[in-house]
Scaffold this active site. Structure first.
Site, PDB file in Angstrom:
ATOM      1  N   GLY A  13      22.429  19.876  32.097  1.00  7.18           N
ATOM      2  CA  GLY A  13      21.021  20.095  31.757  1.00  7.18           C
ATOM      3  C   GLY A  13      20.073  19.804  32.914  1.00  7.18           C
ATOM      4  N   ARG A  17      11.585  16.674  32.609  1.00 11.83           N
ATOM      5  CA  ARG A  17      10.568  15.632  32.442  1.00 11.83           C
ATOM      6  C   ARG A  17      10.684  14.480  33.438  1.00 11.83           C
ATOM      7  NH1 ARG A  17      11.571  14.859  26.195  1.00 11.83           N
ATOM      8  NH2 ARG A  17      13.475  15.933  26.803  1.00 11.83           N
ATOM      9  N   GLY A  79      22.459  25.672  25.849  1.00  9.16           N
ATOM     10  CA  GLY A  79      22.526  24.674  24.789  1.00  9.16           C
ATOM     11  C   GLY A  79      23.799  23.851  24.831  1.00  9.16           C
ATOM     12  N   THR A  80      23.794  22.775  24.019  1.00 10.98           N
ATOM     13  CA  THR A  80      24.905  21.817  24.058  1.00 10.98           C
ATOM     14  C   THR A  80      26.211  22.434  23.534  1.00 10.98           C
ATOM     15  OG1 THR A  80      24.070  20.975  21.949  1.00 10.98           O
ATOM     16  CG2 THR A  80      23.478  19.731  23.913  1.00 10.98           C
ATOM     17  N   ASP A 104      23.302  11.924  29.344  1.00 11.49           N
ATOM     18  CA  ASP A 104      22.098  11.129  29.616  1.00 11.49           C
ATOM     19  C   ASP A 104      21.939   9.960  28.645  1.00 11.49           C
ATOM     20  OD1 ASP A 104      21.527  12.615  27.375  1.00 11.49           O
ATOM     21  OD2 ASP A 104      19.550  13.289  28.036  1.00 11.49           O
ATOM     22  N   ASN A 171      20.774  11.746  15.045  1.00  9.13           N
ATOM     23  CA  ASN A 171      22.022  12.036  15.743  1.00  9.13           C
ATOM     24  C   ASN A 171      21.957  11.474  17.159  1.00  9.13           C
ATOM     25  OD1 ASN A 171      24.358  13.274  16.773  1.00  9.13           O
ATOM     26  ND2 ASN A 171      23.223  15.145  17.287  1.00  9.13           N
ATOM     27  N   TYR A 334      18.189 -15.661  56.645  1.00  4.04           N
ATOM     28  CA  TYR A 334      18.993 -14.471  56.437  1.00  4.04           C
ATOM     29  C   TYR A 334      20.395 -14.768  56.953  1.00  4.04           C
ATOM     30  CZ  TYR A 334      21.327 -10.067  56.949  1.00  4.04           C
ATOM     31  OH  TYR A 334      22.268  -9.078  56.862  1.00  4.04           O
ATOM     32  N   ARG A 408      17.714 -24.154  74.061  1.00  2.00           N
ATOM     33  CA  ARG A 408      16.276 -23.889  74.036  1.00  2.00           C
ATOM     34  C   ARG A 408      15.664 -24.490  75.301  1.00  2.00           C
ATOM     35  NH1 ARG A 408      15.895 -28.457  69.490  1.00  2.00           N
ATOM     36  NH2 ARG A 408      15.394 -30.195  70.853  1.00  2.00           N
TER      37      ARG A 408
HETATM   38  C1  UD1 Z   1      20.662  16.484  21.495  1.00  2.00           C
HETATM   39  C2  UD1 Z   1      21.113  16.837  20.067  1.00  2.00           C
HETATM   40  C3  UD1 Z   1      20.273  16.045  19.068  1.00  2.00           C
HETATM   41  C4  UD1 Z   1      20.375  14.559  19.366  1.00  2.00           C
HETATM   42  C5  UD1 Z   1      20.026  14.277  20.829  1.00  2.00           C
HETATM   43  C6  UD1 Z   1      20.337  12.818  21.166  1.00  2.00           C
HETATM   44  C7  UD1 Z   1      21.854  19.177  20.134  1.00  2.00           C
HETATM   45  C8  UD1 Z   1      21.532  20.552  19.736  1.00  2.00           C
HETATM   46  N1  UD1 Z   1      20.945  18.253  19.820  1.00  2.00           N
HETATM   47  O1  UD1 Z   1      19.344  16.956  21.639  1.00  2.00           O
HETATM   48  O2  UD1 Z   1      20.699  16.299  17.758  1.00  2.00           O
HETATM   49  O3  UD1 Z   1      19.533  13.844  18.504  1.00  2.00           O
HETATM   50  O4  UD1 Z   1      20.786  15.084  21.729  1.00  2.00           O
HETATM   51  O5  UD1 Z   1      19.957  12.479  22.471  1.00  2.00           O
HETATM   52  O6  UD1 Z   1      22.894  18.938  20.697  1.00  2.00           O
HETATM   53  N2  UD1 Z   1      23.238  19.949  28.294  1.00  2.00           N
HETATM   54  C9  UD1 Z   1      24.099  20.777  28.970  1.00  2.00           C
HETATM   55  N3  UD1 Z   1      23.933  22.127  28.869  1.00  2.00           N
HETATM   56  C10 UD1 Z   1      22.965  22.690  28.112  1.00  2.00           C
HETATM   57  C11 UD1 Z   1      22.087  21.833  27.409  1.00  2.00           C
HETATM   58  C12 UD1 Z   1      22.252  20.471  27.521  1.00  2.00           C
HETATM   59  O7  UD1 Z   1      25.002  20.294  29.664  1.00  2.00           O
HETATM   60  O8  UD1 Z   1      22.886  23.921  28.083  1.00  2.00           O
HETATM   61  C13 UD1 Z   1      23.420  18.481  28.406  1.00  2.00           C
HETATM   62  C14 UD1 Z   1      22.234  17.758  29.001  1.00  2.00           C
HETATM   63  O9  UD1 Z   1      22.388  17.607  30.413  1.00  2.00           O
HETATM   64  C15 UD1 Z   1      22.301  16.402  28.308  1.00  2.00           C
HETATM   65  C16 UD1 Z   1      22.932  16.715  26.962  1.00  2.00           C
HETATM   66  O10 UD1 Z   1      23.578  17.961  27.099  1.00  2.00           O
HETATM   67  O11 UD1 Z   1      23.111  15.486  29.022  1.00  2.00           O
HETATM   68  C17 UD1 Z   1      21.915  16.770  25.812  1.00  2.00           C
HETATM   69  O12 UD1 Z   1      21.034  17.832  26.035  1.00  2.00           O
HETATM   70  P1  UD1 Z   1      19.511  17.729  25.623  1.00  2.00           P
HETATM   71  O13 UD1 Z   1      18.845  19.016  25.972  1.00  2.00           O
HETATM   72  O14 UD1 Z   1      18.905  16.501  26.175  1.00  2.00           O
HETATM   73  O15 UD1 Z   1      19.624  17.635  24.024  1.00  2.00           O
HETATM   74  P2  UD1 Z   1      18.542  17.012  23.052  1.00  2.00           P
HETATM   75  O16 UD1 Z   1      17.432  17.966  22.867  1.00  2.00           O
HETATM   76  O17 UD1 Z   1      18.202  15.653  23.520  1.00  2.00           O
HETATM   77 MG    MG Z   2      16.758  16.104  25.369  1.00  4.62          MG
END
Ligand code: UD1
Ligand code: MG
Length: 420
Positions: A13, A17, A79-80, A104, A171, A334, A408
């Site tokens: 990801g 922010r 997405g995840t 993260d 979650n 030091y 010295r």
């Molecule tokens: C996700 C969960 C949410 C949970 C939250 C907890 C999903 C859909 N939602 O949301 O239910 O409450 O974490 O912190 O999973 N990442 C990728 N590839 C992608 C997208 C994300 O590797 O395409 C990685 C990000 O780097 C990160 C992790 O997945 O380490 C979570 O992604 P993030 O976008 O932060 O998910 P949340 O919106 O926080």
């Molecule tokens: Mg997030």
């Protein structure tokens, strides 16, 4: 083949922010990158076979993780669920469990991961997730349960109905799946949601639909599952880790006068009855014996080893220093790249001149030596046992045991001079 336990760490990801030139996953907490902490937590839980899904700034993330993991590549961040799909080839043909972890979320305890795996095995659940009860659940996916208390689905903030928004159970982004059923479900995830993304969380609903048992472990310590999205959360998690480490040392018999202003990194050993005064920083890997006194305002850097009853006082920085029992470095010094024997007194303002601009050199000081105030020890240099160095000396040559060294300018007094 029967009982694989592997892990997938999602680390592709963007982390917009964080407002950084770097991937947020390589930001450091107490000197260690967020994603490295996530991977180490899985390793500490006994999981050896780990796949990191990398994408955004993957060279950076891979440089940090090196060969501690295998890699799956996500070209587009869809997405995840999509992230986990990229790791499919590592799952195919295997049976057992796979932990899926948000990259993260760095402060999860290995014991909590083990609890998740154990419950999943004992209750024969195809998906077991980690949840928490949050007063302010905004931003997290909500856990929707039926009247019987079984989990029906996870609904992302952006997809919630007004009633679902009120749900306080969230979650954590940490799951334990049955490998084969996860593979089947991954093929069925659709990006039919507000963000148009493939959600890993949809796997739960799909499994339920097939009549497969799913469940959850509610985390006891909510701070374990805090994620990092910006610098404010980075600071917050640093505080959480600081408290966790300081508390552990206090439980082991170390006095810490001010937990808010004591910074002890990971893997530091401190003996019983040692006292740490405020504004002390102790870096990773340092060992400190019993009955020592450290600080205030001390900076103990990498590879220091302090025996029992050592004092490192105020405005003292030490690095790669091995210090023998009962030795005191009380103020304004030091001491770097040095070995100091037992019961030495290192006077105020002593400095090891260890760096010539190219190389670091060593200073060795024998037992029972007395170093007068404001001494420069120009390394490499060796002082024998029971040496005595006159205050204000700049020592460039070795000093034999029992010798007094004076290096010295001699003082001259011009009598009556100031009457003119
Ligand atoms: C996700 C969960 C949410 C949970 C939250 C907890 C999903 C859909 N939602 O949301 O239910 O409450 O974490 O912190 O999973 N990442 C990728 N590839 C992608 C997208 C994300 O590797 O395409 C990685 C990000 O780097 C990160 C992790 O997945 O380490 C979570 O992604 P993030 O976008 O932060 O998910 P949340 O919106 O926080
Ligand atoms: Mg997030």
């Amino acid at each position: 083949m029967e009982n694989n336990i592997m892990a997938i760490v999602m680390a592709a990801g963007k982390g917009t922010r964080m407002k950084s030139k770097k991937s947020k996953l390589v930001q450091k907490i107490y000197g260690k990158e967020i994603v490295k902490r996530a991977v180490e937590n899985a390793k500490k839980a006994g999981v050896e076979d780990i796949v990191a899904v990398v994408g955004y700034m993957k060279e950076e993330v891979m440089a940090v993780l090196g060969d501690s993991v295998q890699y799956a590549h996500q070209e587009e961040m869809l997405g995840t669920g999509h992230a986990v799909m990229q790791a499919k080839k590592f799952l195919e043909g295997k049976r057992g469990k796979v932990l899926v972890l948000n990259g993260d979320v760095p402060l999860i305890r290995p014991e909590t991961l083990n609890k998740l795996i154990e419950k999943s095995i004992e209750n024969k659940e195809y998906a077991t997730l980690l949840t928490a009860i949050y007063d302010n659940p905004t931003g997290y996916g909500r856990i929707v349960r039926d009247e019987g208390g079984n989990i029906e689905a996870i609904v992302e903030e952006k997809d919630t109905t007004p009633e679902q928004k009120e749900i306080k159970e969230i979650n954590a982004g940490i799951y334990c799946f049955d490998i084969e059923e996860l593979l089947t479900a991954l093929d069925k995830i659709k990006p039919n949601n507000a963000q148009g993304e493939y959600y890993i969380t949809d796997v739960i609903g799909l499994m339920n639909g097939k009549g497969l048992k799913t469940g959850a472990v509610i985390v006891e310590d909510n701070t374990e599952i805090l994620g990092i999205n910006d610098r404010i959360q980075l600071e917050m998690l640093t505080k959480v880790l600081q408290m966790r480490i300081n508390t552990e040392h206090m439980k082991n018999g170390v006095t810490i006068e001010d937990v808010n202003n004591t910074y002890i990194y990971d893997n530091v050993e401190i003996g019983m009855d040692t006292v740490i005064h405020p504004n002390t920083t102790i870096k990773s890997g340092v060992t400190i014996g019993e009955d020592c006194e450290i600080g205030p305002n001390a900076y103990i850097r990498e590879e220091c080893k302090l025996a029992n009853k050592v004092k490192v006082g105020s405005f003292v920085e030490i690095k790669k220093a091995i210090i023998g029992e009962g030795t005191k470095v009380p103020h304004l010094s030091y001491m770097g790249d040095c070995e100091i024997g037992e019961k030495c007194n290192i006077g105020c303002g002593t400095i090891t001149c260890n760096y010539d601009g190219l190389h670091k050199s060593k200073t060795i000081i024998g037992n029972h030596s007395f170093i007068g105030s404001n001494t420069n020890l120009v390394a490499p240099v060796t002082l024998g046992d029971e040496t005595f160095i006159a205050a204000g000396s700049t020592i460039t040559d070795d000093v034999p045991a029992y010798a007094l060294a004076i290096a010295r300018e001699r003082q001259t007094n011009k009598e009556e001079w100031n009457k003119k």
